[in-house]
Design a protein around this motif. Structure first.
Motif, PDB file in Angstrom:
ATOM      1  N   LEU A 159       0.838  -1.204   0.000  1.00 22.80           N
ATOM      2  CA  LEU A 159       0.000   0.000   0.000  1.00 22.80           C
ATOM      3  C   LEU A 159       0.872   1.254   0.000  1.00 22.80           C
ATOM      4  CD1 LEU A 159      -2.711  -1.146   2.542  1.00 22.80           C
ATOM      5  CD2 LEU A 159      -3.155  -0.488   0.165  1.00 22.80           C
ATOM      6  N   ARG A 160       1.894   1.245   0.831  1.00 18.86           N
ATOM      7  CA  ARG A 160       2.797   2.399   0.912  1.00 18.86           C
ATOM      8  C   ARG A 160       3.592   2.570  -0.366  1.00 18.86           C
ATOM      9  NH1 ARG A 160       5.085   1.194   6.918  1.00 18.86           N
ATOM     10  NH2 ARG A 160       3.122   1.501   8.015  1.00 18.86           N
ATOM     11  N   ALA A 161       4.090   1.480  -0.927  1.00 17.48           N
ATOM     12  CA  ALA A 161       4.861   1.558  -2.170  1.00 17.48           C
ATOM     13  C   ALA A 161       4.004   2.141  -3.288  1.00 17.48           C
ATOM     14  CB  ALA A 161       5.388   0.176  -2.552  1.00 17.48           C
ATOM     15  N   PHE A 162       2.741   1.752  -3.334  1.00 14.31           N
ATOM     16  CA  PHE A 162       1.830   2.288  -4.345  1.00 14.31           C
ATOM     17  C   PHE A 162       1.657   3.791  -4.161  1.00 14.31           C
ATOM     18  CE2 PHE A 162      -2.348   3.459  -5.935  1.00 14.31           C
ATOM     19  CZ  PHE A 162      -2.302   2.958  -7.225  1.00 14.31           C
ATOM     20  N   ALA A 163       1.448   4.226  -2.926  1.00 13.36           N
ATOM     21  CA  ALA A 163       1.247   5.654  -2.652  1.00 13.36           C
ATOM     22  C   ALA A 163       2.485   6.461  -3.021  1.00 13.36           C
ATOM     23  CB  ALA A 163       0.896   5.865  -1.180  1.00 13.36           C
ATOM     24  N   VAL A 164       3.649   5.969  -2.663  1.00 14.77           N
ATOM     25  CA  VAL A 164       4.894   6.674  -2.969  1.00 14.77           C
ATOM     26  C   VAL A 164       5.121   6.712  -4.477  1.00 14.77           C
ATOM     27  CG1 VAL A 164       7.411   6.549  -2.720  1.00 14.77           C
ATOM     28  CG2 VAL A 164       5.936   6.245  -0.720  1.00 14.77           C
ATOM     29  N   ALA A 165       4.838   5.615  -5.163  1.00 17.98           N
ATOM     30  CA  ALA A 165       4.996   5.578  -6.624  1.00 17.98           C
ATOM     31  C   ALA A 165       4.074   6.590  -7.293  1.00 17.98           C
ATOM     32  CB  ALA A 165       4.732   4.170  -7.148  1.00 17.98           C
ATOM     33  N   GLN A 166       2.840   6.690  -6.831  1.00 12.73           N
ATOM     34  CA  GLN A 166       1.900   7.676  -7.388  1.00 12.73           C
ATOM     35  C   GLN A 166       2.471   9.079  -7.238  1.00 12.73           C
ATOM     36  OE1 GLN A 166      -0.146   5.566  -9.259  1.00 12.73           O
ATOM     37  NE2 GLN A 166      -1.566   7.207  -8.875  1.00 12.73           N
ATOM     38  N   HIS A 167       2.994   9.364  -6.058  1.00 16.26           N
ATOM     39  CA  HIS A 167       3.555  10.690  -5.802  1.00 16.26           C
ATOM     40  C   HIS A 167       4.778  10.937  -6.677  1.00 16.26           C
ATOM     41  CE1 HIS A 167       4.535  14.359  -3.735  1.00 16.26           C
ATOM     42  NE2 HIS A 167       5.775  13.913  -3.598  1.00 16.26           N
ATOM     43  N   SER A 168       5.646   9.942  -6.840  1.00 21.40           N
ATOM     44  CA  SER A 168       6.866  10.133  -7.633  1.00 21.40           C
ATOM     45  C   SER A 168       6.563  10.328  -9.113  1.00 21.40           C
ATOM     46  CB  SER A 168       7.832   8.972  -7.429  1.00 21.40           C
ATOM     47  OG  SER A 168       7.316   7.798  -8.016  1.00 21.40           O
ATOM     48  N   MET A 169       5.389   9.891  -9.568  1.00 22.13           N
ATOM     49  CA  MET A 169       4.989  10.099 -10.962  1.00 22.13           C
ATOM     50  C   MET A 169       4.321  11.454 -11.155  1.00 22.13           C
ATOM     51  SD  MET A 169       3.680   6.330 -12.204  1.00 22.13           S
ATOM     52  CE  MET A 169       2.158   6.427 -11.304  1.00 22.13           C
ATOM     53  N   GLY A 170       4.288  12.255 -10.106  1.00 19.75           N
ATOM     54  CA  GLY A 170       3.695  13.577 -10.212  1.00 19.75           C
ATOM     55  C   GLY A 170       2.213  13.615  -9.918  1.00 19.75           C
ATOM     56  N   SER A 171       1.656  12.496  -9.514  1.00 12.77           N
ATOM     57  CA  SER A 171       0.235  12.442  -9.173  1.00 12.77           C
ATOM     58  C   SER A 171       0.065  12.786  -7.701  1.00 12.77           C
ATOM     59  CB  SER A 171      -0.312  11.027  -9.396  1.00 12.77           C
ATOM     60  OG  SER A 171      -0.167  10.654 -10.733  1.00 12.77           O
ATOM     61  N   TRP A 172      -1.173  13.080  -7.338  1.00 11.63           N
ATOM     62  CA  TRP A 172      -1.471  13.222  -5.927  1.00 11.63           C
ATOM     63  C   TRP A 172      -1.180  11.889  -5.275  1.00 11.63           C
ATOM     64  CZ3 TRP A 172      -2.813  17.681  -3.558  1.00 11.63           C
ATOM     65  CH2 TRP A 172      -3.212  18.732  -4.372  1.00 11.63           C
ATOM     66  N   PRO A 173      -0.675  11.891  -4.063  1.00  6.58           N
ATOM     67  CA  PRO A 173      -0.450  10.617  -3.384  1.00  6.58           C
ATOM     68  C   PRO A 173      -1.762   9.844  -3.268  1.00  6.58           C
ATOM     69  CG  PRO A 173       0.469  12.427  -2.112  1.00  6.58           C
ATOM     70  CD  PRO A 173      -0.311  13.035  -3.241  1.00  6.58           C
ATOM     71  N   ALA A 174      -1.654   8.561  -3.240  1.00  5.62           N
ATOM     72  CA  ALA A 174      -2.819   7.700  -3.110  1.00  5.62           C
ATOM     73  C   ALA A 174      -3.290   7.725  -1.659  1.00  5.62           C
ATOM     74  CB  ALA A 174      -2.468   6.295  -3.567  1.00  5.62           C
ATOM     75  N   VAL A 175      -4.091   8.711  -1.340  1.00  7.40           N
ATOM     76  CA  VAL A 175      -4.509   8.962   0.041  1.00  7.40           C
ATOM     77  C   VAL A 175      -5.217   7.747   0.638  1.00  7.40           C
ATOM     78  CG1 VAL A 175      -5.937  10.419   1.533  1.00  7.40           C
ATOM     79  CG2 VAL A 175      -4.635  11.442  -0.334  1.00  7.40           C
ATOM     80  N   GLY A 176      -6.081   7.101  -0.112  1.00  2.33           N
ATOM     81  CA  GLY A 176      -6.789   5.928   0.390  1.00  2.33           C
ATOM     82  C   GLY A 176      -5.848   4.813   0.777  1.00  2.33           C
ATOM     83  N   GLU A 177      -4.809   4.616  -0.023  1.00  6.68           N
ATOM     84  CA  GLU A 177      -3.845   3.561   0.273  1.00  6.68           C
ATOM     85  C   GLU A 177      -3.032   3.896   1.525  1.00  6.68           C
ATOM     86  OE1 GLU A 177      -4.776   4.481  -2.677  1.00  6.68           O
ATOM     87  OE2 GLU A 177      -5.128   2.647  -3.823  1.00  6.68           O
ATOM     88  N   VAL A 178      -2.660   5.173   1.691  1.00  6.04           N
ATOM     89  CA  VAL A 178      -1.942   5.575   2.902  1.00  6.04           C
ATOM     90  C   VAL A 178      -2.853   5.383   4.111  1.00  6.04           C
ATOM     91  CG1 VAL A 178      -0.852   7.496   4.128  1.00  6.04           C
ATOM     92  CG2 VAL A 178      -0.426   7.189   1.692  1.00  6.04           C
ATOM     93  N   GLU A 179      -4.094   5.823   3.991  1.00  2.00           N
ATOM     94  CA  GLU A 179      -5.043   5.665   5.097  1.00  2.00           C
ATOM     95  C   GLU A 179      -5.252   4.187   5.427  1.00  2.00           C
ATOM     96  OE1 GLU A 179      -9.574   6.985   6.382  1.00  2.00           O
ATOM     97  OE2 GLU A 179      -8.849   7.448   4.372  1.00  2.00           O
TER      98      GLU A 179
END
Length: 182
Positions: free
Chosen positions: A124-144
Motif C-alpha cells: 500500500l505504501r509503495a503504491f502511494a509513494v509511486a503515485q507521488h513520484s509520478m507527479g500524481s497526488w499521493p494515493a490517500v486511500g492507500e496511505v489511510e
C-alpha cells in the motif's frame, strides 16, 4: 460472440477456486480470503461484450465502512505488452491455468500463500509513494488503509511508520491546491 450463462460463470469460478485453494467462492466470478483486517480477492470481471473475463487481484480493507468490496491495489492480468489480458469463456478450459499462473506471477501480493499484514502495508505504501513520484497526488486511500490496517492488527510500529509517511507526503503536497484541474 456468445455471452456466458450462470452455469459457465459457476464453472469458471470453481476452476479458479481450485487453483487458489486458499480462497473461498464469495459470488460467481469472485474469490476472497480473509487476511487479518482485510480481504484479498481475485475477481474475474466480464468484458463489455460478455464473452471473456479479466482476471484481477486486489485487496479490500475491512477497517472502514464501504458498501462494496473495493479493488484496492487492483492488478489486472497483463499481456507482455502491458495491456489487460482477457480469457474468453469459450477458451476457458484451455487457458485458465496459464492465466492463473501469470496472474500469480504478476500480483503485488502472493496469491499462493496468504500475505502478512506487513506485506500488505508495504505494498500500500509503495503504491502511494509511486503515485507521488509520478507527479500524481499521493494515493490517500492507500496511505489511510496502511495506517488503519496496521492499527487494527495491533502493530504499533507499522502504524507509526504509516503516520510518518502520511506526514511526509502532506509536506510535499502543493501549497496552493489546483482549483480548476481538468
Amino acid at each position: 460472440m456468445m455471452k456466458t450463462d450462470a452455469a459457465a460463470a459457476k464453472q469458471v469460478t470453481a476452476d479458479w477456486a481450485r487453483v487458489f485453494d486458499g480462497f473461498d467462492i464469495w459470488r460467481p466470478l469472485r474469490l476472497l480470503r480473509r487476511v487479518g483486517p482485510l480481504l484479498q480477492g481475485i475477481t474475474l470481471d466480464r468484458s463489455t461484450s460478455g464473452d471473456a473475463y479479466f482476471p484481477t487481484a486486489h485487496i479490500h480493507a475491512l477497517t472502514r465502512p464501504f458498501p462494496v468490496v473495493s479493488l484496492t491495489l487492483g492488478q489486472r492480468l497483463a499481456s507482455r505488452s502491458g495491456m489487460p489480458e482477457t480469457v474468453r469463456f469459450s477458451d476457458h478450459a484451455e487457458d485458465y491455468l496459464g492465466a492463473a499462473r501469470r496472474l500469480a506471477d504478476q500480483a503485488r501480493l502472493s496469491l499462493d500463500v496468504p500475505p502478512t499484514v506487513g506485506d500488505v502495508v508495504t505494498e500500500l505504501r509503495a503504491f502511494a509513494v509511486a503515485q507521488h513520484s509520478m507527479g500524481s497526488w499521493p494515493a490517500v486511500g492507500e496511505v489511510e488503509d496502511s495506517v488503519l490496517i496496521s492499527s487494527a492488527s495491533g502493530d504499533r510500529d507499522l502504524t507509526e511508520e504509516g503516520l510518518q509517511l502520511a506526514r511526509d507526503l502532506v509536506k510535499k503536497w502543493p501549497k496552493k491546491p489546483y482549483l480548476n484541474r481538468t
